[in-house]
Design a protein around this motif. Structure first.
Motif, mmCIF file in Angstrom:
data_model
loop_
_atom_site.group_PDB
_atom_site.id
_atom_site.type_symbol
_atom_site.label_atom_id
_atom_site.label_comp_id
_atom_site.label_asym_id
_atom_site.label_seq_id
_atom_site.Cartn_x
_atom_site.Cartn_y
_atom_site.Cartn_z
ATOM 1 N N ASP A 44 33.620 28.728 48.571
ATOM 2 C CA ASP A 44 34.739 29.558 48.144
ATOM 3 C C ASP A 44 34.219 30.411 47.000
ATOM 4 N N LEU A 45 34.341 31.713 47.166
ATOM 5 C CA LEU A 45 33.780 32.630 46.184
ATOM 6 C C LEU A 45 34.886 33.457 45.543
ATOM 7 N N PRO A 46 35.051 33.365 44.227
ATOM 8 C CA PRO A 46 36.045 34.230 43.574
ATOM 9 C C PRO A 46 35.537 35.670 43.571
ATOM 10 N N ILE A 47 36.432 36.625 43.665
ATOM 11 C CA ILE A 47 36.042 38.029 43.694
ATOM 12 C C ILE A 47 35.341 38.427 42.389
ATOM 13 N N SER A 48 35.643 37.735 41.304
ATOM 14 C CA SER A 48 35.015 38.041 40.017
ATOM 15 C C SER A 48 33.507 37.791 40.050
ATOM 16 N N MET A 49 33.043 36.968 41.008
ATOM 17 C CA MET A 49 31.619 36.693 41.125
ATOM 18 C C MET A 49 30.826 37.941 41.499
ATOM 19 N N LEU A 50 31.486 38.926 42.098
ATOM 20 C CA LEU A 50 30.791 40.126 42.554
ATOM 21 C C LEU A 50 30.395 41.057 41.416
ATOM 22 N N LYS A 51 31.014 40.925 40.268
ATOM 23 C CA LYS A 51 30.674 41.706 39.073
ATOM 24 C C LYS A 51 30.547 43.197 39.378
ATOM 25 N N ILE A 52 31.622 43.772 39.891
ATOM 26 C CA ILE A 52 31.647 45.190 40.218
ATOM 27 C C ILE A 52 32.135 45.979 39.019
ATOM 28 N N ASP A 53 31.423 47.057 38.690
ATOM 29 C CA ASP A 53 31.850 47.964 37.627
ATOM 30 C C ASP A 53 32.952 48.848 38.198
ATOM 31 N N THR A 54 34.182 48.548 37.847
ATOM 32 C CA THR A 54 35.328 49.262 38.415
ATOM 33 C C THR A 54 35.535 50.654 37.804
ATOM 34 N N SER A 55 34.794 50.987 36.752
ATOM 35 C CA SER A 55 34.992 52.286 36.104
ATOM 36 C C SER A 55 34.562 53.450 37.003
ATOM 37 N N ASN A 56 33.676 53.201 37.951
ATOM 38 C CA ASN A 56 33.198 54.272 38.831
ATOM 39 C C ASN A 56 33.878 54.273 40.199
ATOM 40 N N LEU A 57 34.875 53.431 40.387
ATOM 41 C CA LEU A 57 35.550 53.341 41.679
ATOM 42 C C LEU A 57 36.633 54.399 41.815
ATOM 43 N N THR A 58 36.871 54.824 43.058
ATOM 44 C CA THR A 58 38.000 55.710 43.328
ATOM 45 C C THR A 58 39.281 54.890 43.222
ATOM 46 N N GLU A 59 40.413 55.553 43.228
ATOM 47 C CA GLU A 59 41.697 54.833 43.150
ATOM 48 C C GLU A 59 41.876 53.899 44.347
ATOM 49 N N ASP A 60 41.505 54.365 45.544
ATOM 50 C CA ASP A 60 41.610 53.518 46.739
ATOM 51 C C ASP A 60 40.709 52.299 46.631
ATOM 52 N N GLN A 61 39.496 52.494 46.129
ATOM 53 C CA GLN A 61 38.572 51.370 45.967
ATOM 54 C C GLN A 61 39.069 50.385 44.922
ATOM 55 N N LYS A 62 39.616 50.887 43.823
ATOM 56 C CA LYS A 62 40.188 50.011 42.790
ATOM 57 C C LYS A 62 41.344 49.196 43.350
ATOM 58 N N GLU A 63 42.208 49.871 44.118
ATOM 59 C CA GLU A 63 43.349 49.181 44.703
ATOM 60 C C GLU A 63 42.879 48.085 45.670
ATOM 61 N N ALA A 64 41.880 48.407 46.486
ATOM 62 C CA ALA A 64 41.347 47.417 47.428
ATOM 63 C C ALA A 64 40.700 46.251 46.683
ATOM 64 N N TYR A 65 39.905 46.544 45.667
ATOM 65 C CA TYR A 65 39.236 45.500 44.883
ATOM 66 C C TYR A 65 40.251 44.590 44.195
ATOM 67 N N ASN A 66 41.276 45.183 43.610
ATOM 68 C CA ASN A 66 42.282 44.397 42.895
ATOM 69 C C ASN A 66 43.173 43.588 43.824
ATOM 70 N N SER A 67 43.229 43.952 45.095
ATOM 71 C CA SER A 67 44.074 43.214 46.043
ATOM 72 C C SER A 67 43.393 41.937 46.556
ATOM 73 N N VAL A 68 42.094 41.819 46.361
ATOM 74 C CA VAL A 68 41.353 40.648 46.847
ATOM 75 C C VAL A 68 41.316 39.582 45.761
ATOM 76 N N SER A 69 41.647 38.342 46.143
ATOM 77 C CA SER A 69 41.601 37.263 45.155
ATOM 78 C C SER A 69 40.392 36.347 45.360
ATOM 79 N N ARG A 70 40.022 36.078 46.626
ATOM 80 C CA ARG A 70 38.864 35.202 46.836
ATOM 81 C C ARG A 70 38.305 35.393 48.238
ATOM 82 N N LEU A 71 37.100 34.880 48.408
ATOM 83 C CA LEU A 71 36.398 34.932 49.686
ATOM 84 C C LEU A 71 36.066 33.503 50.108
#
Length: 180
Positions: A44-71
């Motif tokens: 079980d992998l938390p999405i926080s493990m991916l360590k993505i720099d969200t400052s360079n994401l588009t709004e759609d990418q930010k929305e998609a990233y924030n909607s995921v809680s775990r893998l």
């Protein structure tokens, strides 16, 4: 012929039981049944493990990233001695994913590796996104992407970002070592 209230309730209850009994296996039960098996690895992998720099994401990418809680990850390792078992396991996963509740998102092949991405939900909101990849040489992996208000279309925009993600080394290394 008049039915009494008791008879009517009994018939409705029996009908409900017959309709709710479903012998088809779910992906979740497949994960549970195989997470402790020898040729499988489960994480079980938390999405926080991916360590993505969200400052360079588009709004759609930010929305998609924030909607995921775990893998949820389940992998099966191919060996010389389990080729038939590998085929059977892949067939079982394909059967599960062929259920009508899974909607197709993307399917492609690359250098002998096959990838299928499906989702459960509507075109606007997915309850679960499933990534299934298989290789004759390595085995297969299934990733269940779980979250809230996931939009399937926006999830595809996140795929490119995930390729560049700084993934937590310890958990990913144990998964990669399993397939060696």
């Amino acid at each position: 012929m008049k039915l009494t209230t008791k008879q009517t309730l009994t018939i409705l209850l029996l009908a409900l039981l017959l309709v709710s009994c479903n012998n088809s296996k779910s992906l979740q039960s497949y994960f549970v049944d195989n997470q402790e098996s020898a040729n499988f690895i489960s994480q079980d992998l938390p999405i926080s493990m991916l360590k993505i720099d969200t400052s360079n994401l588009t709004e759609d990418q930010k929305e998609a990233y924030n909607s995921v809680s775990r893998l949820n990850f389940l992998g099966y390792k191919a060996t010389e001695s389990n080729k038939e078992a590998l085929k059977a396991e892949i067939s079982e996963v394909k059967t599960i994913l062929s259920a009508s509740k899974y909607n197709d998102l993307i399917e492609f092949s690359d250098k002998g590796n096959r990838f299928v991405i499906k989702y459960i939900g509507t075109d606007d909101e997915a309850d679960e996104v499933v990534v299934f990849g298989s290789s004759k040489d390595m085995g297969f992996a299934i990733v269940r992407v779980l979250g809230n208000n996931m939009n399937p279309e926006k999830m595809t925009t996140l795929a490119g970002v995930l390729k560049k993600a700084d993934v937590g080394e310890a958990q990913m290394q144990s998964i990669m070592n399993f397939f060696k």
